[in-house]
Design an enzyme around this catalytic site. Structure first.
Site: not given
Ligand code: G6P
Length: 589
Positions: A2, A28, A71, A97-98, A466, A470, A473, A489, A584
């Site tokens: 949000c 956000r 969100w 927000n929260g 990681e 990516k 996502e 395994h 994000k």
């Molecule tokens: C969300 C974002 C990720 C990020 C994670 C942690 O899931 O999409 O890209 O790694 O939050 O966020 P931060 O701001 O703590 O890196």
């Protein structure tokens, strides 16, 4: 999670400014959005489902107002659940927000006392509770103070009242920052890019504070009710860094910016590196914590510290940190890795560490964030605003700082500088149009697949995880990363003719073994995409990466994976900057 904006001006129409600001916070949350403005004591609202940048808005009149991009947490994505929410009288509007943890009991109480709640959200109760305060004869300020103490959890909100003609913000957990200009206008937002094109002078509202917004700003501690003085500071972000420029997507822009951001990440306070290294060396336990991609950086840190500094550090996903609480001593170091500095699970973990007397270090991108303020030392990664939801440049900069710290532990920062300079020069050469086109070609070979597997060994094992994040996502293809040795395994049962397997390879002692693992799946029909400095006959497709030091190989190997993910997402027709269901900045647990 949000985005909130607010704007007050002596003369200007607020709506265009709110609209412009809110578009910059879309990362956000992008389920729905809405505005409320005050026009001569008339409260006007507009709410819509969808992304603000894709939707036509009607201009509302008035010189002050609030806006919100959602969100969804409580309640479906629809207009009724969109913010702003109003009280029964329709004279108070709130954006929030929260998550209000005692939402159920407060809602039951309001319903019993005759309030009609229209939405399924927790936010709406704020408007009704404020209404209750005003009915009891409180000022809006007193009513905001009362409810700020009443609601539990991480909650920030801005309220607008047509009765009193006031706008008041309250912060507890989620960020709210004021943008200050010449006294004739004031901005408030969840993040600085919302007003970066208008001002670089900011005041951070702290947790437990409220701000009455208007010609004169007044700040109060909502626990004591006492007025507090705040500092205005100037930040050095450039507005164009938060804009697309010639790029179609922030994700691509941010991937390309890694030519420069790796160098900016090296710009660390050497004394701090040395002091923190001493603490790491003398600590009774070192924990790296983070969420999502940042947690993968922590996992990578485990390998970097082992290899460079012969030191075992623990990496823990922040949401699991409480299970390790009993290991924490005042001599324990907790190192948070975060782009935003606002992630709820990381903040909770840091608060546990703080209670136990541990020293807190953070590796962050967002200046002035909540994590910075509770840390004993902060290493800013200096990557500039990262807007695409999928983290790219922040990740590689965080890894660069981890490498610096590990070398600081063996009193050889110079060697880290050498490795990173060599890497950044080679990344600069690598990211050329021919390279991009080749990755686009590889993307075309696999974008229709339903699964992609990624394997790595040693330091490239956490990178495989990681890489899967990516790919998932932005392409919504099921992707999973494994340690090369683990494939047989279980996961190998999923390999069939044509399944793409990406092998992340460095010029280190794991090279031969990971090639054998790739061979094992190739002989069962997999298509092998080798990401490595050297070609090998078992690769069906080869993505060349530069020859760099072993610890830097994760950065060299990650960048092409970011580009591949981007290209696959585009080929599948998705909005790579705003993937579905994600946000994000995750400010809820
Ligand atoms: C969300 C974002 C990720 C990020 C994670 C942690 O899931 O999409 O890209 O790694 O939050 O966020 P931060 O701001 O703590 O890196």
């Amino acid at each position: 999670m949000c985005g909130i904006v607010g704007y007050w001006s002596e003369t200007e129409n607020a709506f265009d400014i709110l609209l412009n600001s809110l578009k910059k916070l879309e990362y956000r949350g992008y389920d729905s959005f809405g505005f409320a403005t005050l026009n001569n004591r008339d409260l006007m609202t507009e709410r819509k489902v969808g992304k603000i940048s894709d939707t036509q808005c009607e201009r509302l009149p008035g010189n002050m107002g609030i806006g919100h991009t959602r969100w969804a947490t409580h309640g479906k994505v629809n207009e009724i659940n969109s913010h702003p929410h109003k009280d029964c009288s329709g004279k108070i509007a709130v954006v929030h927000n929260g998550i209000i943890e005692n939402f159920k009991e407060l809602r039951d109480y309001l319903e019993k006392t005759g309030h009609t709640l229209r939405s399924e959200t927790d936010t709406e109760i704020l408007a009704h509770l404020l209404e209750e305060g005003l009915k009891k004869g409180m000022s809006l300020k007193e009513s905001v103070i009362r409810i700020s103490n009443l609601v539990r959890g991480r909650n920030s909100f801005v309220a607008l009242s047509s009765d009193t003609g006031e706008m008041i913000a309250s912060r507890n957990g989620s960020p709210l920052i004021l943008g200050i200009t010449n006294g004739k206008e004031v901005f408030i937002a969840s993040d600085i890019p919302a007003f970066l094109d208008k001002t670089k002078k900011v005041t951070y509202l702290d947790d437990g504070q409220i701000c009455c917004i208007g010609e004169h700003l007044e700040f109060y501690d909502f626990k004591t009710g006492n007025q507090v003085q705040k500092r205005v500071i100037e930040i050095d972000w450039k507005a164009e860094e938060a804009e697309l420029g010639d790029y179609k997507h922030f994700m691509l822009k941010e991937i390309m910016e890694q030519k420069e951001t790796l160098i900016s990440a090296m710009n660390q306070n050497k004394e701090h590196l040395i002091e923190v290294a001493k603490r790491i060396n003398g600590a009774k336990g070192v924990f790296f914590i983070g969420c999502g991609t940042a947690a993968r950086v922590c996992h990578i840190a485990e390998y970097v510290f082992s290899k460079v500094a012969n030191k075992h550090i623990n990496y823990i996903t922040a949401s699991e940190f409480e299970n390790y609480e009993h290991f924490l001593l005042p001599e324990t170091l907790v190192i948070a890795v975060s782009q935003s500095g606002e992630t709820a699970d990381v903040l909770d973990a840091l608060n546990i560490a703080k209670r136990k007397g541990c020293k807190i270090i953070s590796i962050l991108n967002n200046p002035g964030s909540s994590m910075e303020r509770i840390s004993d030392y902060t290493f800013p990664i200096n990557a500039g605003p990262e807007k695409a939801v999928a983290s790219t440049k922040a990740t590689t900069s965080q890894i660069a700082v981890v490498i610096l710290l590990a070398y600081a532990c063996i009193e050889n920062i110079k060697e880290a500088d050498r490795i990173l300079l060599d890497l950044s020069g080679k990344v600069n050469d690598m990211l050329n149009p021919r390279y991009e086109a080749h990755i686009g070609y590889v993307a075309k070979q696999v974008y229709k697949n339903k699964d992609i597997f990624i394997i790595g060994r040693g330091i490239n094992y956490p990178l495989a995880i990681e890489s899967a994040i990516k790919l998932m996502e932005v392409s919504y293809i099921h992707a999973q990363g494994f340690a090369g040795g683990e494939l047989k395994h279980g996961p190998i049962a999923l390999i069939e003719k044509g399944t793409p397997v990406i092998a992340l390879i460095a010029e280190d002692k794991t090279k031969e073994e990971i090639l054998s693992n790739a061979m094992e799946v190739k002989s069962r029909g997999a298509i092998i995409i080798g990401v490595s400095p050297e070609k090998n006959e078992i690769f069906d497709y080869w993505i060349k990466t530069p020859k760099v030091d072993e610890v830097a190989s994760v950065i060299a190997n990650l960048i092409p994976i970011q580009l591949l993910s981007y290209n696959i997402g585009i080929l599948r027709g998705y909005n790579v900057d705003y993937p579905r269901n994600l946000a994000k900045s995750v400010t809820v647990r």
